[in-house]
Design an enzyme around this catalytic site. Structure first.
Site, PDB file in Angstrom:
ATOM      1  N   GLU A   9       0.803  -1.228   0.000  1.00  0.00           N
ATOM      2  CA  GLU A   9       0.000   0.000   0.000  1.00  0.00           C
ATOM      3  C   GLU A   9       0.831   1.271   0.000  1.00  0.00           C
ATOM      4  O   GLU A   9       0.433   2.271  -0.590  1.00  0.00           O
ATOM      5  CB  GLU A   9      -0.942   0.005   1.210  1.00  0.00           C
ATOM      6  N   ASP A  82      -2.571  -4.425   3.539  1.00  0.00           N
ATOM      7  CA  ASP A  82      -2.609  -4.643   4.993  1.00  0.00           C
ATOM      8  C   ASP A  82      -3.450  -5.865   5.368  1.00  0.00           C
ATOM      9  O   ASP A  82      -4.444  -6.179   4.704  1.00  0.00           O
ATOM     10  CB  ASP A  82      -3.165  -3.401   5.693  1.00  0.00           C
ATOM     11  N   ASP A  84      -6.007  -6.778   7.058  1.00  0.00           N
ATOM     12  CA  ASP A  84      -7.300  -6.564   7.680  1.00  0.00           C
ATOM     13  C   ASP A  84      -8.359  -6.511   6.583  1.00  0.00           C
ATOM     14  O   ASP A  84      -8.067  -6.723   5.407  1.00  0.00           O
ATOM     15  CB  ASP A  84      -7.305  -5.287   8.529  1.00  0.00           C
ATOM     16  N   GLU A  86     -10.014  -4.005   5.301  1.00  0.00           N
ATOM     17  CA  GLU A  86      -9.760  -2.941   4.331  1.00  0.00           C
ATOM     18  C   GLU A  86      -8.675  -3.373   3.363  1.00  0.00           C
ATOM     19  O   GLU A  86      -8.775  -3.166   2.146  1.00  0.00           O
ATOM     20  CB  GLU A  86      -9.346  -1.659   5.067  1.00  0.00           C
ATOM     21  N   TYR A 300       1.839  -5.169  13.352  1.00  0.00           N
ATOM     22  CA  TYR A 300       0.708  -4.439  12.781  1.00  0.00           C
ATOM     23  C   TYR A 300      -0.104  -3.762  13.875  1.00  0.00           C
ATOM     24  O   TYR A 300      -0.434  -4.379  14.891  1.00  0.00           O
ATOM     25  CB  TYR A 300      -0.180  -5.394  11.990  1.00  0.00           C
ATOM     26  N   ARG A 302      -3.145  -2.325  13.812  1.00  0.00           N
ATOM     27  CA  ARG A 302      -4.620  -2.395  13.840  1.00  0.00           C
ATOM     28  C   ARG A 302      -5.012  -3.807  14.265  1.00  0.00           C
ATOM     29  O   ARG A 302      -5.084  -4.715  13.455  1.00  0.00           O
ATOM     30  CB  ARG A 302      -5.205  -2.036  12.475  1.00  0.00           C
ATOM     31  N   HIS A 346      -4.625 -10.944  14.392  1.00  0.00           N
ATOM     32  CA  HIS A 346      -3.199 -10.614  14.487  1.00  0.00           C
ATOM     33  C   HIS A 346      -2.758 -10.670  15.940  1.00  0.00           C
ATOM     34  O   HIS A 346      -3.574 -10.748  16.847  1.00  0.00           O
ATOM     35  CB  HIS A 346      -2.939  -9.207  13.936  1.00  0.00           C
TER      36      HIS A 346
END
Length: 736
Positions: A9, A82, A84, A86, A300, A302, A346
């Site tokens: 990203e 990422d 997740d 999203e 990570y 989040r 995670h």
């Protein structure tokens, strides 16, 4: 030799990963989403099962072209957005743009940007997780439906530029409801009574608090009752009724999740949620450390999990044994409880390696990066350490019909507290050692005096950034990764302001919330919003349908929308007229609410665009020129105090002015806060050296000397003694 393309990203992440994979891999950055719903259109086909209309994002054409060219020349393409929902959706859009089957093993993910993690990830590609993509799309479409159909209603009925959101509106409601509680609160009087006792003449005094009357809990409600009780206690004989000695254990806090990181960074570092997440992203993606290139320093950021990999726990135990000794690790690595709603996709947030302690990387990091990395490091290491142990002593005392109790505690073994203690909302409520005499049951005691103190119950406090994040997580509103943009949005729309680090609703916030409560009850209902979050989680786990969720939501929402459009007339916002005349056109200026608080504006807008800050005098004179000192705000809303004659006089200070004046030079005194809740009362005159050190009721235990030195603690008081510079650097624009 053919090469593989890895698409991530961000450029920072690409730079770090390319170093780990070597010459047979090309790493490119997508710069986030490349496809999304159009900004200029609704983009949701309500007649065909809420089918979304995705378009390439304007301005991303060159990136898309470059990625297509790189994919065309690559033997294999890995989508490494990422880990997740999203990120899964971004990978799904990338697969569409690069003509890759989403069922192909093209998706890789990793929890940390380290060489072993990256190399392991490319060996285990998988297909795109359609359940995660569906959950992200459901959230995106829900937000689009509410935002693009409800917000225009507010523009027409209330004011242009407003917005409503599935999560942001509930957040504003919670802040408004808390404000109503505060305004409706009626304080109740109560008194505390303490006896100062000693075991014999000239022995040290200790304090026992009144607990009961005739074995029933006692509540002293007014001064008459307090004085009557005081007389009884002064006439009574005191005997030790019971003595209890125990050990109490205090366990370390779990390693950081996204939410707890935002809360502790707010309390300990003063970071906003947005600032915390921005800096954490930098630490995750990789920073240049010495000559070794970019290194990802944390896992990570989040995550809602407190789980730690076994290898990381083993490394932490070895680190603690080496630095503090074997007594400082528990018999078994700790396992922390998870919330029921935790996805546990995670690990918790932790350092990627223990070979890079904060003191080793400090010179390579910015001040903000180092502070947050140190916080994450300390929390992780402390979470793997042994519990602290207190020796406690409770003495129950009989005085006629009255029962009193004295509590003492002493830290026997500090455990994790040598490194880190979890912060509380207002101040660290750490226990101070309280020594009590060694007494026995039946032993008589001598009374020195009886102290009375009057108190009043207090209303619930306004939400700070930390407490707001905490309550949103507890209620299941939104996701921790969304809290930062939610807070930024409600501030930007003028629904709330941040005053003294606490959120206060504006008149506009109350009006909008009351309107939504009347016509769109579900949109601002906490339980409804939390249940919707649960259904989104179920979709991600393959246990729900995106289309079914949208159907269930939209039918009642559309009915409410049609009813509101018909029933609501134009809402007149109240206008508060000041006694200040506009110097440009002569009209009396009105008080308006902006992002950073109230200001004066000319009602003749747009013909007259005059605006200026509201001047608040504090009743003190400038120690430099004798002019009036005013309370002002920076562009970010932080309060400071400056001379009315600015810029001719540059006197400014962050410190809170006090009513008393300096006995040496006559200038007003200020309260200058230090760390650990200590503060200094000092003269506002830079040429005067008058100062007196004070201390709050409680203070957090000191860190080890090395850690304190790094953090600047312990040297601050000396620095204050050497320098008289106590003024903020504020631009001329900020004062206007």
């Amino acid at each position: 030799m053919s090469k593989a393309l890895v698409v991530v990203e961000s450029p920072a992440k690409a730079k770090t990963i390319e170093k780990f994979l070597g010459k047979n891999y090309i790493v490119k950055a997508s710069m986030g989403h490349l496809r999304d719903l159009p900004k200029s259109q609704f983009g949701v086909d309500l007649e065909h099962d809420f089918a979304p209309k995705y378009i390439n994002i304007r301005g991303k054409g060159d990136i898309i072209k470059a990625l297509k060219e790189a994919a065309k020349n690559a033997d294999k393409v890995y989508l490494a957005s990422d880990p997740d929902r999203e990120g899964e959706a971004i990978a799904w859009h990338l697969a569409y743009l690069l003509n890759i089957s989403p069922e192909e093993n093209c998706r890789i993910e990793f929890n940390e940007i380290t060489k072993p993690a990256i190399q392991a990830a490319v060996k285990k590609p998988r297909h795109i997780n359609f359940e995660r993509v569906d959950a992200q799309q459901a959230r995106r479409l829900l937000d689009r439906i509410v935002g693009y159909q409800l917000s225009p209603l507010l523009w027409r009925k209330v004011k242009k530029g407003l917005s409503a959101g599935r999560v942001q509106s509930v957040t504003v409601r919670m802040i408004c409801d808390r404000e109503k509680e505060i305004k409706a609160f009626i304080p109740e009087e109560y008194w505390s009574i303490a006896a100062k006792l000693r075991e014999k003449a000239k022995a040290p005094l200790f304090e026992a608090q009144l607990q009961s009357f005739q074995n029933e809990k006692i509540k002293v409600a007014n001064q008459t009752q307090a004085e009557a009780t005081q007389r009884d206690l002064e006439a009574a004989e005191y005997i030790v009724r019971d003595v209890k000695r125990r050990q109490r254990t205090r366990h370390p806090a779990a390693p950081f999740t996204t939410s707890s990181l935002q809360q502790d960074a707010s309390r300990k570092l003063g970071f906003t949620s947005r600032r915390t997440m921005m800096v954490a992203q930098q630490l995750y993606e990789g920073l240049e450390i010495g000559g070794g290139g970019a290194v990802g320093l944390i896992t990570y950021m989040r995550t809602d999990s407190t789980r730690i990999a076994e290898s990381a726990q083993a490394d932490a135990r070895n680190f603690v044994i080496g630095k503090y000794g074997s007594d400082y690790v528990p018999a078994k690595p700790p396992v922390y409880a998870q919330k029921k709603s935790a996805q546990d996709a995670h690990e918790a947030i932790r350092p990627t390696t223990l070979d890079l302690p904060p003191e080793k990387v400090e010179k390579y990091l910015s001040k903000e990066q180092w502070k947050l990395y140190s916080l994450i490091w300390d929390r992780f290491i402390a979470s793997q350490m042994a519990s602290a142990i207190y020796d406690t002593l409770t003495i129950d005392i009989q005085a006629g019909d009255y029962g009193l109790r004295a509590n003492g505690s002493k830290l026997k073994f500090p455990g994790f507290m040598v490194l880190y203690t979890e912060s509380k909302e207002d101040k660290d409520k750490e226990e101070k050692d309280t020594t009590l005499p060694d007494l026995e049951i039946g032993q008589p005691l001598k009374l020195q005096k009886v102290d009375l103190k009057q108190h009043f119950t207090e209303p619930p406090p306004r939400y700070t950034e930390a407490s707001l994040v905490k309550i949103l997580e507890e209620k299941g509103i939104g996701r921790p990764s969304t809290y930062a943009p939610i807070i930024e949005t409600i501030l930007a729309r003028g629904y709330v302001v941040r005053a003294e680090k606490k959120f206060e609703p504006t008149e506009l916030g109350f009006i909008v919330v009351d309107l939504l409560k009347q016509y769109f009850e579900n949109i601002v209902d906490v339980e409804f919003t939390a249940s919707m979050e649960g259904r989104l989680d179920a979709i991600a786990e393959g246990q729900g349908s995106r289309i079914e969720l949208l159907r269930d939501f939209y039918k009642p929402f559309a009915d409410d929308l049609a009813h509101a459009e018909e029933e609501i007339g134009h809402v007149e916002l109240p206008v508060e007229v000041s006694d200040v005349q506009c110097e440009k056109c002569g009209r009396f200026m009105v008080i308006k609410q902006g992002r950073y608080g109230k200001f004066l504006a000319c009602p003749g807008f747009p013909e007259c665009r005059n605006a200026k800050p509201i001047v608040k005098e504090i009743g003190a004179q400038c120690p430099k020129c004798g002019g009036n000192v005013l309370e002002r705000r920076t562009k970010r809303g932080r309060i400071f105090y400056g001379c009315q004659k600015y810029p001719d006089c540059d006197f400014m200070t962050w410190d809170e002015p006090l009513k008393e004046n300096c006995q040496v030079c006559g200038a007003f005194m200020v309260r200058h806060s230090l760390k650990n809740h200590n503060f200094i009362i000092q003269c506002s005159n830079e040429a005067c050296t008058t100062r007196e050190k004070k201390s709050e009721d409680t203070a957090a235990p000191a860190k080890p000397k090395k850690a304190a030195k790094k953090a600047g603690a312990g040297s601050k008081t000396k620095a204050l003694a050497k320098t008289k510079t106590r003024t903020p650097k504020v631009s001329a624009k900020a004062t206007s």
